[in-house]
Write a protein that holds these residues in place. Structure first.
Motif, mmCIF file in Angstrom:
data_model
loop_
_atom_site.group_PDB
_atom_site.id
_atom_site.type_symbol
_atom_site.label_atom_id
_atom_site.label_comp_id
_atom_site.label_asym_id
_atom_site.label_seq_id
_atom_site.Cartn_x
_atom_site.Cartn_y
_atom_site.Cartn_z
ATOM 1 N N ASP A 99 76.913 103.185 90.060
ATOM 2 C CA ASP A 99 76.271 103.819 89.356
ATOM 3 C C ASP A 99 75.105 103.890 88.102
ATOM 4 O OD1 ASP A 99 78.332 105.292 89.750
ATOM 5 O OD2 ASP A 99 79.948 104.316 88.430
ATOM 6 N N VAL A 100 74.796 102.553 88.017
ATOM 7 C CA VAL A 100 73.340 102.555 86.789
ATOM 8 C C VAL A 100 72.525 103.327 87.927
ATOM 9 C CG1 VAL A 100 72.072 100.669 86.493
ATOM 10 C CG2 VAL A 100 73.690 100.184 86.344
ATOM 11 N N TYR A 101 71.881 103.057 88.545
ATOM 12 C CA TYR A 101 71.530 103.857 89.637
ATOM 13 C C TYR A 101 70.836 105.127 89.444
ATOM 14 C CZ TYR A 101 68.181 105.336 92.797
ATOM 15 O OH TYR A 101 67.076 105.836 94.416
ATOM 16 N N GLY A 102 72.041 105.850 89.593
ATOM 17 C CA GLY A 102 72.344 106.724 88.887
ATOM 18 C C GLY A 102 72.630 107.620 87.913
ATOM 19 N N LEU A 103 72.637 106.469 86.935
ATOM 20 C CA LEU A 103 72.048 107.036 85.344
ATOM 21 C C LEU A 103 71.079 106.870 85.146
ATOM 22 C CD1 LEU A 103 74.740 104.553 83.975
ATOM 23 C CD2 LEU A 103 74.733 107.556 83.713
ATOM 24 N N GLY A 104 70.228 105.675 85.761
ATOM 25 C CA GLY A 104 68.481 106.292 86.070
ATOM 26 C C GLY A 104 67.951 107.474 86.036
ATOM 27 N N ALA A 105 68.695 107.672 87.623
ATOM 28 C CA ALA A 105 67.780 109.123 88.367
ATOM 29 C C ALA A 105 68.473 109.850 87.203
ATOM 30 C CB ALA A 105 68.828 109.483 89.938
ATOM 31 N N LEU A 106 69.208 110.323 87.126
ATOM 32 C CA LEU A 106 69.614 110.975 85.542
ATOM 33 C C LEU A 106 68.625 110.686 84.503
ATOM 34 C CD1 LEU A 106 71.766 113.873 84.248
ATOM 35 C CD2 LEU A 106 72.812 111.474 83.294
ATOM 36 N N LEU A 107 68.268 109.615 84.056
ATOM 37 C CA LEU A 107 67.476 109.456 82.764
ATOM 38 C C LEU A 107 66.440 110.775 82.946
ATOM 39 C CD1 LEU A 107 66.833 108.572 80.068
ATOM 40 C CD2 LEU A 107 66.968 106.241 81.105
ATOM 41 N N TYR A 108 65.804 109.914 85.068
ATOM 42 C CA TYR A 108 64.680 109.887 84.988
ATOM 43 C C TYR A 108 63.973 112.068 85.039
ATOM 44 C CZ TYR A 108 60.250 109.518 88.116
ATOM 45 O OH TYR A 108 59.199 109.516 88.228
ATOM 46 N N GLU A 109 64.936 111.815 85.154
ATOM 47 C CA GLU A 109 64.945 113.884 84.878
ATOM 48 C C GLU A 109 65.218 114.643 83.836
ATOM 49 O OE1 GLU A 109 67.073 117.956 87.762
ATOM 50 O OE2 GLU A 109 67.287 115.992 88.169
ATOM 51 N N LEU A 110 65.823 113.934 83.060
ATOM 52 C CA LEU A 110 65.946 114.168 82.302
ATOM 53 C C LEU A 110 65.010 114.588 81.175
ATOM 54 C CD1 LEU A 110 69.430 113.074 79.934
ATOM 55 C CD2 LEU A 110 68.750 114.932 80.334
ATOM 56 N N LEU A 111 64.493 112.696 81.500
ATOM 57 C CA LEU A 111 62.903 113.002 80.373
ATOM 58 C C LEU A 111 61.324 113.257 80.953
ATOM 59 C CD1 LEU A 111 63.243 108.893 80.288
ATOM 60 C CD2 LEU A 111 63.539 110.686 78.153
ATOM 61 N N THR A 112 61.893 114.263 82.063
ATOM 62 C CA THR A 112 60.240 114.017 83.032
ATOM 63 C C THR A 112 60.211 115.779 83.445
ATOM 64 O OG1 THR A 112 61.199 113.882 85.143
ATOM 65 C CG2 THR A 112 59.839 111.858 84.044
ATOM 66 N N ALA A 127 51.471 114.360 84.671
ATOM 67 C CA ALA A 127 49.916 114.803 85.070
ATOM 68 C C ALA A 127 50.076 115.823 86.566
ATOM 69 C CB ALA A 127 48.587 113.427 85.261
ATOM 70 N N GLU A 128 51.541 115.480 86.567
ATOM 71 C CA GLU A 128 51.211 116.835 87.871
ATOM 72 C C GLU A 128 51.525 117.522 87.473
ATOM 73 O OE1 GLU A 128 54.244 113.344 89.954
ATOM 74 O OE2 GLU A 128 54.671 114.868 89.271
ATOM 75 N N GLY A 129 51.549 119.006 88.197
ATOM 76 C CA GLY A 129 51.913 120.343 88.307
ATOM 77 C C GLY A 129 53.298 120.670 87.358
ATOM 78 N N GLY A 130 52.811 121.865 86.484
ATOM 79 C CA GLY A 130 54.376 122.707 85.674
ATOM 80 C C GLY A 130 54.288 120.918 83.898
ATOM 81 N N ALA A 131 53.555 120.708 84.793
ATOM 82 C CA ALA A 131 53.685 119.585 83.220
ATOM 83 C C ALA A 131 53.868 120.107 81.818
ATOM 84 C CB ALA A 131 52.813 118.696 83.676
ATOM 85 N N GLU A 132 53.292 120.989 81.801
ATOM 86 C CA GLU A 132 53.270 121.426 80.544
ATOM 87 C C GLU A 132 54.434 122.631 79.957
ATOM 88 O OE1 GLU A 132 50.853 122.376 78.573
ATOM 89 O OE2 GLU A 132 48.493 121.700 79.034
ATOM 90 N N ALA A 133 54.696 122.943 81.202
ATOM 91 C CA ALA A 133 55.771 124.314 81.228
ATOM 92 C C ALA A 133 57.206 123.067 80.984
ATOM 93 C CB ALA A 133 56.617 124.761 82.510
ATOM 94 N N ARG A 134 57.529 121.707 82.157
ATOM 95 C CA ARG A 134 58.254 121.156 81.264
ATOM 96 C C ARG A 134 58.336 119.833 80.507
ATOM 97 N NH1 ARG A 134 56.631 119.192 86.478
ATOM 98 N NH2 ARG A 134 55.515 117.013 85.904
ATOM 99 N N ALA A 135 56.374 119.784 79.372
ATOM 100 C CA ALA A 135 56.527 119.167 77.926
ATOM 101 C C ALA A 135 56.763 119.630 77.441
ATOM 102 C CB ALA A 135 55.317 118.823 78.486
ATOM 103 N N ALA A 136 56.721 121.107 77.166
ATOM 104 C CA ALA A 136 57.341 122.272 76.450
ATOM 105 C C ALA A 136 59.044 122.712 76.141
ATOM 106 C CB ALA A 136 56.895 123.493 76.855
#
Length: 870
Positions: A288-301, A333-342
């Motif tokens: 579950d810690v791994y799953g939380l890490g994957a969820l946090l990754y997506e929330l932040l990026t 620095a990847e494609g679509g970064a502007e929209a994700r940052a916005a």
């Protein structure tokens, strides 16, 4: 479908998924056969159906069963089904209304999928037992369960009009801090479930919903409910954790135990599954810690850890097992970064700075391949995020970019400082040493007011030759020092107090000139002339401690600082405390250093002591960068720079010192243009004061070489490294430790450029010098051997790599406790060299003494260790 038939379907599916689409038909023609050797159309249809479902590596699990289609039942107990709102691998989810008139309510009714295998039906029934144990405001509440009118099992949960947490955050354009606050609610819910001995095993955005409270915008319907979490976007979000449908009770003594998931069935969501789930191993709380890490990754990026759009399930699973996800900050620095940052109310550059450092490390620690190297549990992950938000050091530590023995150099920057009589700062991704005599020379104490006219005159005479005061006119400095020393001996033989004051003044000037041996002797002599705790005794001890620190005797410096702090008058204790904080930083006790500096800075600001405040801010800036918080480090250094420029001017040597340290931090922040501009400013100041042939000038040129090497400009790096080498040889002598540092840097540039013969020549030169000056058993000699081991590995010289890593391991094993990252790294390098020579029987002996889960390893070393042990 029988278990045997399913195993065959699963085996054929896995094999076909790894084959290019255009070649699958031929494979299936050949392999899908009935027991009599003829075609098996039904078996082939089942495999092809799974391949079709797998085409986009979707979020759901495969549909197991016979593909039967039944109309929904009229009732599920007291609930009337209104509309289907979701579907998963094990069943359907319906919005339902209470139909028995007992009370008015809505529910999310989950029905088992028609044709589900019997043991999976048992699993579905087990969900009711699991959920019945859970009573938490952020976990969907079980209302009831039973058998629907058509005989299918069902359970009813509280219904919430919510949306996946990622969609919720993006729609409201929540910033990083707000997302972390919501994520903390999720961690607490999972931690509660773990305390109840339940593992979720399928944490993903669609199982973490957020419902908006009345007054906020409405959202789509899904099943769940939630705990309140305030946001700045207007209104509150309530988090609900859903779907314990594949949870497993950990309490083996419980009266009911859910059936264990068969390994070949792999009931999971591949993009969020932990490596142990992909391998078919038992799930634990670390899963579950791994799953939380994957969820946090997506929330932040805004993207998943493994960019696998359009890839097959098998490809996704290979990535989970073998690939290392990029640091979250890198995704800006990847494609679509502007929209994700916005969607996070920022731009890519600001988002990169916000994620870089603590958050990179926290997320990747949660996503480590080895369960034992992740956080101890969701609560530990939440605590580290809270420490980050509070500006405190975090538990997560950085991983090296790759397994190269040159990472030893980075970890040995304090040890190098001990031999180089200075502080070594290493820029990110640079394989050599990056020298800087950072804060050591920034700690010169303000000169005491003299009461005796003769002493005042002589101190003023000596200070004419101080390079920190003379503004470049140092032509007569050594004449003045020789004359002053003679006058002290002759004129003040019978006046110990005045002689001690003059010796302190002389010691300070010798220290600033780099003559640390004479400075040490003079400070000790002055301290012996004064009673303990007097101003002169304190000044002499603080000066002695600073010299010991510069010379790399950190233990000695710590003892003297502690002695000074205990005995000094109150007005001098802050100086001792600041010095002690700096020594603790150099010893690697960064958390203790940070805590002490917080006290010192508060006191300095309260007292309005800007002169010492600038020095402490400088050191805090370097410390915060070492702690992986380069943004904070840069802020502290910029404040120190502003104070120094106002008080001393832009061309003072103390100002140049901070310019250079700030440049190193900006380089670590990934801002090479800003770093270069700061280096150039510092270099101009040093050249004005010292000319070209000075060790400070060489130090900055060495840093410029490191910057050039980081940017791939190996010719530019070699040019600067060679200039630094020439200056150090001229000004400090060919045997000075700085010379060995420059040789290592030149060798590392050749190493990066693939010129292995040239790299070996310089590494060997540095090794010979360190053996002569430090002794053959010194740990820094082990570093040199490790560098050679990495070089030989890259060059394909496995026998030489074996010999070099044996030498490194011998020295590291003697210097460090078992499990130290350097010692483990050397042994992994040795084992890998043996493995590449086909001597696998010797690998266990090479790894003998390495703990099962040594902390602090970079990901590649940890993976290599697991591979070699297997």
């Amino acid at each position: 479908m029988t278990p045997d038939r399913w195993r065959r379907v699963s085996r054929l599916f896995d094999a076909a998924a790894d084959i290019d689409v255009q070649d699958r038909s031929a494979y299936l023609d050949r392999e899908v056969r009935a027991p009599d050797g003829g075609p098996d159309p039904a078996l082939r249809a089942e495999v092809e159906r799974l391949l079709d479902l797998d085409g986009d590596a979707g979020d759901g699990v495969p549909v197991y069963g016979d593909g039967l289609s039944l109309p929904p039942p009229e009732r599920a107990g007291p609930w009337r089904l209104v509309e289907r709102v979701g579907e998963g691998g094990m069943g359907e989810v319906w919005r339902a209304e209470r139909a028995d008139g007992a009370y008015r309510a809505e529910a999310a009714v989950k029905l088992v999928r028609p044709g589900l295998a019997p043991d999976l039906v048992a699993r579905f029934r087990a969900e009711r037992h699991v959920l019945a144990r859970l009573d938490h405001p952020a976990i969907a509440r079980l209302l009831d369960g039973g058998t629907a009118s058509d005989g299918r099992p069902y359970l009813a949960l509280g219904y919430v009009r919510g949306e996946p947490i990622t969609d919720y955050c993006d729609r409201r354009q929540l910033g990083v801090a707000e997302r972390l606050a919501l994520f903390g609610e999720v961690c607490q819910a999972v931690a509660y479930a773990h305390r109840m001995l339940v593992v979720h095993r399928d944490i993903k955005p669609s199982n973490v919903l957020v419902e908006e409270t009345p007054g906020a915008d409405s959202a789509g319907a899904a099943s769940g409910g939630g705990a309140a979490s305030e946001t700045s976007g207007g209104g509150a979000g309530r988090v609900k954790l859903l779907d314990f449908g594949i949870a497993k009770l950990l309490d083996e003594a419980a009266p009911f135990t859910a059936p264990v998931t068969a390994a070949d069935r792999r009931v999971m969501t591949p993009q969020y599954a932990a490596p142990e789930q992909v391998r078919g191993e038992d799930a634990t709380t670390a899963t579950d810690v791994y799953g939380l890490g994957a969820l946090l990754y997506e929330l932040l990026t805004g993207r998943r850890p493994y960019a696998a759009d359009g890839r097959t399930r098998a490809a996704v699973e290979r990535a989970v097992l073998e690939a290392t996800p990029p640091e979250p900050s890198v995704t800006t620095a990847e494609g679509g970064a502007e929209a994700r940052a916005a969607a996070r109310s920022t731009d890519p550059a600001r988002l990169r700075r916000r994620l870089r450092g603590d958050l990179d490390r926290i997320v990747l620690k949660a996503l480590r391949k080895e369960p034992e190297r992740r956080y101890d549990g969701p609560a530990a992950l939440a605590r580290d995020l809270e420490r980050h938000l509070a500006g405190l050091p975090v538990e997560a530590r950085p991983d090296s970019v790759s397994y190269r023995a040159r990472s030893f150099v980075r970890r040995h920057r304090q040890g190098v400082a001990a031999t180089a009589a200075g502080v070594v700062l290493v820029a990110a991704l640079v394989t050599g040493y990056t020298l800087r005599l950072s804060s050591a020379r920034a700690e010169a104490e303000a000169e005491r007011a003299a009461s005796d006219a003769t002493v005042d005159f002589l101190i003023g005479l000596f200070e004419e030759g101080d390079p920190l005061e003379a503004r470049g006119d140092t032509a007569t400095v050594y004449d003045l020092l020789d004359r002053g020393t003679a006058q002290v001996r002759a004129a003040f033989a019978d006046h110990p107090r005045e002689r001690g004051r003059l010796q302190v003044a002389l010691a300070r000037i010798h220290r600033n000139l780099g003559d640390f041996g004479r400075a040490d002797s003079l400070y000790r002599a002055a301290g012996a002339l004064a009673p303990t705790g007097t101003p002169l005794w304190t000044e002499a001890h603080l000066g002695l401690a600073s010299v010991l620190k510069i010379r790399g005797d950190y233990d000695g410096a710590e003892r003297v600082y502690r002695r000074a702090f205990a005995a000094a008058p109150p007005e001098n204790r802050l100086h001792a405390l600041g010095g002690l904080a700096n020594v603790l930083r150099l010893q690697g006790d960064l958390a203790a250093s940070d805590s002490l500096y917080a006290l010192v800075l508060d006191a300095r600001r309260t007292d309005g002591d800007s002169a010492h405040l600038s020095t402490d801010l400088h050191n805090v800036g370097v410390l915060r960068a070492d702690l992986g918080r380069p943004d904070e480090g840069a802020r502290a250094l910029r404040e120190a720079l502003r104070i120094k420029e106002q008080a001393l001017g832009p061309d003072h040597l103390h100002t140049a010192l901070t310019l250079n340290s700030l440049a190193v931090v900006e380089q670590d922040r990934g801002r090479p243009a800003q770093a270069e501009a700061l280096y150039r400013r510092a270099l101009a100041v040093y050249r004005t004061h010292h000319g070209e042939a000075h060790d400070d000038v060489a130090a900055v040129r060495n840093n410029l070489g490191a910057l050039a090497q980081e940017q791939g400009d190996l010719d530019g790096a070699l040019r600067e490294y060679r200039a630094a080498l020439g200056t150090w040889r001229t000004t400090l002598g060919d045997s000075h430790p700085y010379v060995a540092i420059a040789l290592v840097n030149i060798g590392s540039a050749y190493h990066d450029g693939g010129r292995y013969a040239d790299a070996e020549r310089y590494y060997q030169d540095a090794l010979a010098r360190d053996r002569a000056s430090l002794g053959d058993d010194h740990v820094e000699v082990g570093v040199d051997w490790a560098l050679l081991g990495a070089l030989y590995h890259d060059a394909g010289r496995d026998a030489d790599a074996e010999a070099a890593f044996r030498e490194a391991a011998r020295r590291f094993d003697a210097a460090y406790p078992p499990g130290h990252p350097d010692a483990v790294g050397a042994r992994v390098g040795l084992a890998r060299a043996l493995d590449r020579q086909g001597r696998r029987a010797e690998v266990p002996a090479a790894l003998r003494g390495v703990p099962p889960a040594p902390p602090g390893l970079d990901d590649e070393t940890a993976r290599e260790l697991v591979r070699l042990r297997l």
